[in-house]
Design a protein around this motif. Structure first.
Motif, PDB file in Angstrom:
ATOM      1  N   LYS A 115       0.846  -1.195   0.000  1.00  0.00           N
ATOM      2  CA  LYS A 115       0.000   0.000   0.000  1.00  0.00           C
ATOM      3  C   LYS A 115       0.882   1.246   0.000  1.00  0.00           C
ATOM      4  O   LYS A 115       2.003   1.173   0.517  1.00  0.00           O
ATOM      5  N   MET A 148      -1.965  -6.533   4.560  1.00  0.00           N
ATOM      6  CA  MET A 148      -1.582  -7.829   5.144  1.00  0.00           C
ATOM      7  C   MET A 148      -2.459  -8.253   6.305  1.00  0.00           C
ATOM      8  O   MET A 148      -2.519  -9.433   6.648  1.00  0.00           O
ATOM      9  N   HIS A 177      -4.890   2.263  16.929  1.00  0.00           N
ATOM     10  CA  HIS A 177      -3.702   2.111  16.073  1.00  0.00           C
ATOM     11  C   HIS A 177      -2.609   3.006  16.648  1.00  0.00           C
ATOM     12  O   HIS A 177      -2.625   4.220  16.463  1.00  0.00           O
ATOM     13  N   ASN A 179       1.585   3.640  17.291  1.00  0.00           N
ATOM     14  CA  ASN A 179       2.994   3.339  17.007  1.00  0.00           C
ATOM     15  C   ASN A 179       3.831   3.966  18.125  1.00  0.00           C
ATOM     16  O   ASN A 179       3.465   5.029  18.644  1.00  0.00           O
ATOM     17  N   PHE A 186       6.640  12.900   9.782  1.00  0.00           N
ATOM     18  CA  PHE A 186       5.379  12.162   9.636  1.00  0.00           C
ATOM     19  C   PHE A 186       4.236  13.102  10.061  1.00  0.00           C
ATOM     20  O   PHE A 186       4.014  13.347  11.241  1.00  0.00           O
ATOM     21  N   ASP A 194      -1.005   6.736   5.703  1.00  0.00           N
ATOM     22  CA  ASP A 194      -0.032   5.670   5.933  1.00  0.00           C
ATOM     23  C   ASP A 194      -0.444   4.724   7.058  1.00  0.00           C
ATOM     24  O   ASP A 194      -0.102   3.547   7.028  1.00  0.00           O
ATOM     25  N   SER A 195      -1.160   5.246   8.053  1.00  0.00           N
ATOM     26  CA  SER A 195      -1.529   4.420   9.208  1.00  0.00           C
ATOM     27  C   SER A 195      -3.015   4.061   9.195  1.00  0.00           C
ATOM     28  O   SER A 195      -3.382   2.889   9.155  1.00  0.00           O
ATOM     29  N   HIS A 198      -4.858   1.332   6.996  1.00  0.00           N
ATOM     30  CA  HIS A 198      -5.050  -0.077   7.368  1.00  0.00           C
ATOM     31  C   HIS A 198      -6.415  -0.286   8.026  1.00  0.00           C
ATOM     32  O   HIS A 198      -7.056  -1.310   7.847  1.00  0.00           O
TER      33      HIS A 198
HETATM   34  C1  ISE Z   1       3.389   1.880   8.350  1.00  0.00           C
HETATM   35  O1  ISE Z   1       3.655   2.325   7.037  1.00  0.00           O
HETATM   36  C2  ISE Z   1       2.522   0.681   8.279  1.00  0.00           C
HETATM   37  O2  ISE Z   1       2.069   0.256   7.260  1.00  0.00           O
HETATM   38  C3  ISE Z   1       2.152   0.121   9.607  1.00  0.00           C
HETATM   39  O3  ISE Z   1       1.358  -1.010   9.497  1.00  0.00           O
HETATM   40  C4  ISE Z   1       1.428   1.218  10.365  1.00  0.00           C
HETATM   41  O4  ISE Z   1       1.088   0.739  11.645  1.00  0.00           O
HETATM   42  C5  ISE Z   1       2.295   2.436  10.518  1.00  0.00           C
HETATM   43  O5  ISE Z   1       1.571   3.424  11.217  1.00  0.00           O
HETATM   44  C6  ISE Z   1       2.688   2.957   9.149  1.00  0.00           C
HETATM   45  O6  ISE Z   1       3.517   4.061   9.273  1.00  0.00           O
END
Ligand code: ISE
Length: 362
Positions: A115, A148, A177, A179, A186, A194-195, A198
């Motif tokens: 992605k 994924m 979610h 990190n 970012f 990006d986050s 998902h």
């Molecule tokens: C990263 O690119 C991802 O794809 C991770 O799954 C996600 O948790 C993260 O926040 C993104 O930066």
């Protein structure tokens, strides 16, 4: 004419399908691409990495050196066209995806594209239409998008539970979610693209419907957020049926990688992502504690999901097709993220407005 087409548009003979071992080119060998090369080399059966390509020549050489017989082809389009390459993994930066995915379609080569599918809804729709035209001729899909989480055993179990109707109709989904850290540039918009992207796919996958509108709230910002940026964000998806999905996205917690999903339904609820591996109990001067380890990052949390995803993609690619989220999922995610970035900017509820879905094989 490509390997997957015939002049009559009839399905190719089996002999046209790559034999025992799928010869793969991996484009982009940064963190994710290098991970895929190692995975394909050591844990996946029926595939061999024969080509790697990266803008950084030294990095490409270094990764290729780990795989016997692997060549470096600096130009990604030349790598896609290479006659020794049967299928392609794209892990280059997002701005290159559209051109590379279209080239894979043109050459009739199955592709697993990390992605995002492309950088915006319009260019993703162009890919959808190109693959639709290919599928109309060959009855095959070629493009899989690297969401994924659909392959993670916990998410698969949660979806099966919803489908079984044992907990009744789902009404609300809560997503967390978090990190531990991200790089300094970012931005809040990247938190969406990006986050949260998902969680867009998770909402669509679990509930099997589209997202109609997005609202983004900005809670009090963490002192670790860059000046002018918001972190955490609270993102609300309104699904077509009226169900609501809320996402707390917080990317600078300083703690670990935490991804949890709870589905609240009419007759019960279910949660995944508690990371309850080993539960350890220890005594101490201030009392006994009970603790479990939390995955530090997404590669650890979703390692098994990546392995399953890539193995299933390889198995399908050997039959000339895909087995997982496709171009429409990539497009829908791009459209929701475009609306999400607008909702972040305006502070208003923003409708998604998807294009008409074309026909053809699923
Ligand atoms: C990263 O690119 C991802 O794809 C991770 O799954 C996600 O948790 C993260 O926040 C993104 O930066």
């Amino acid at each position: 004419m490509t390997t997957a087409e015939t002049a009559s548009g009839v399905l190719p003979e089996l002999a046209d399908v790559p034999p025992a071992e799928l010869r793969v080119a991996v484009l982009g060998v940064g963190m994710m691409g290098a991970d895929h090369v190692a995975r394909l080399h050591s844990r996946i059966s029926g595939a061999r990495v024969v080509v790697v390509s990266d803008a950084f020549a030294e990095k490409a050489q270094q990764v290729a050196a780990e795989v016997p017989g692997c060549r470096v082809i600096p130009d990604p389009l030349t790598a896609i066209a290479d006659p020794e390459v049967d299928a392609v993994v794209i892990a280059t930066p997002g701005q290159f995806h559209q051109e590379q995915v279209l080239a894979c379609i043109e050459h009739g080569k199955p592709v697993l594209c990390e992605k995002p599918l492309t950088m915006d809804a319009e260019s993703s729709l162009a890919v959808v239409r190109a693959e639709d035209a290919y599928a109309a001729r060959t009855a095959r899909r070629l493009v899989q998008v690297g969401f994924m989480r659909r392959f993670d055993p916990e998410y698969a179990q949660l979806r099966a539970l919803i489908e079984s109707r044992e907990i009744g109709d789902p009404l609300v989904v809560h997503c967390v979610h978090r990190n531990a850290a991200v790089h300094p540039d970012f931005s809040s918009a990247m938190m969406i693209t990006d986050s949260v992207v998902h969680e867009v796919d998770v909402a669509r996958f679990l509930l099997d419907e589209e997202i109609a509108a997005v609202t983004v709230l900005r809670p009090k910002a963490s002192r670790h957020a860059q000046a002018g940026q918001s972190d955490p964000l609270l993102v609300i998806f309104e699904m077509d049926s009226g169900r609501i999905v809320d996402v707390e996205c917080f990317v600078r917690t300083g703690v670990a990688y935490e991804v949890r999903t709870e589905v609240v339904a009419e007759d019960g609820s279910a949660m995944i992502g508690l990371d309850l591996g080993l539960v350890r109990q220890t005594g101490g001067p201030s009392g006994a504690t009970r603790s479990t380890a939390i995955a530090p990052g997404f590669r650890e949390r979703f390692g098994r999901a990546y392995d399953i995803e890539v193995q299933r993609w390889v198995d399908a690619a050997r039959r000339g097709t895909i087995d997982g989220p496709g171009v429409w999922d990539g497009y829908a995610a791009a459209a929701v993220c475009t609306a999400g970035v607008e909702a972040l900017r305006s502070g208003r509820r923003t409708e998604v407005g998807l294009a008409e879905r074309g026909g053809g094989p699923p």
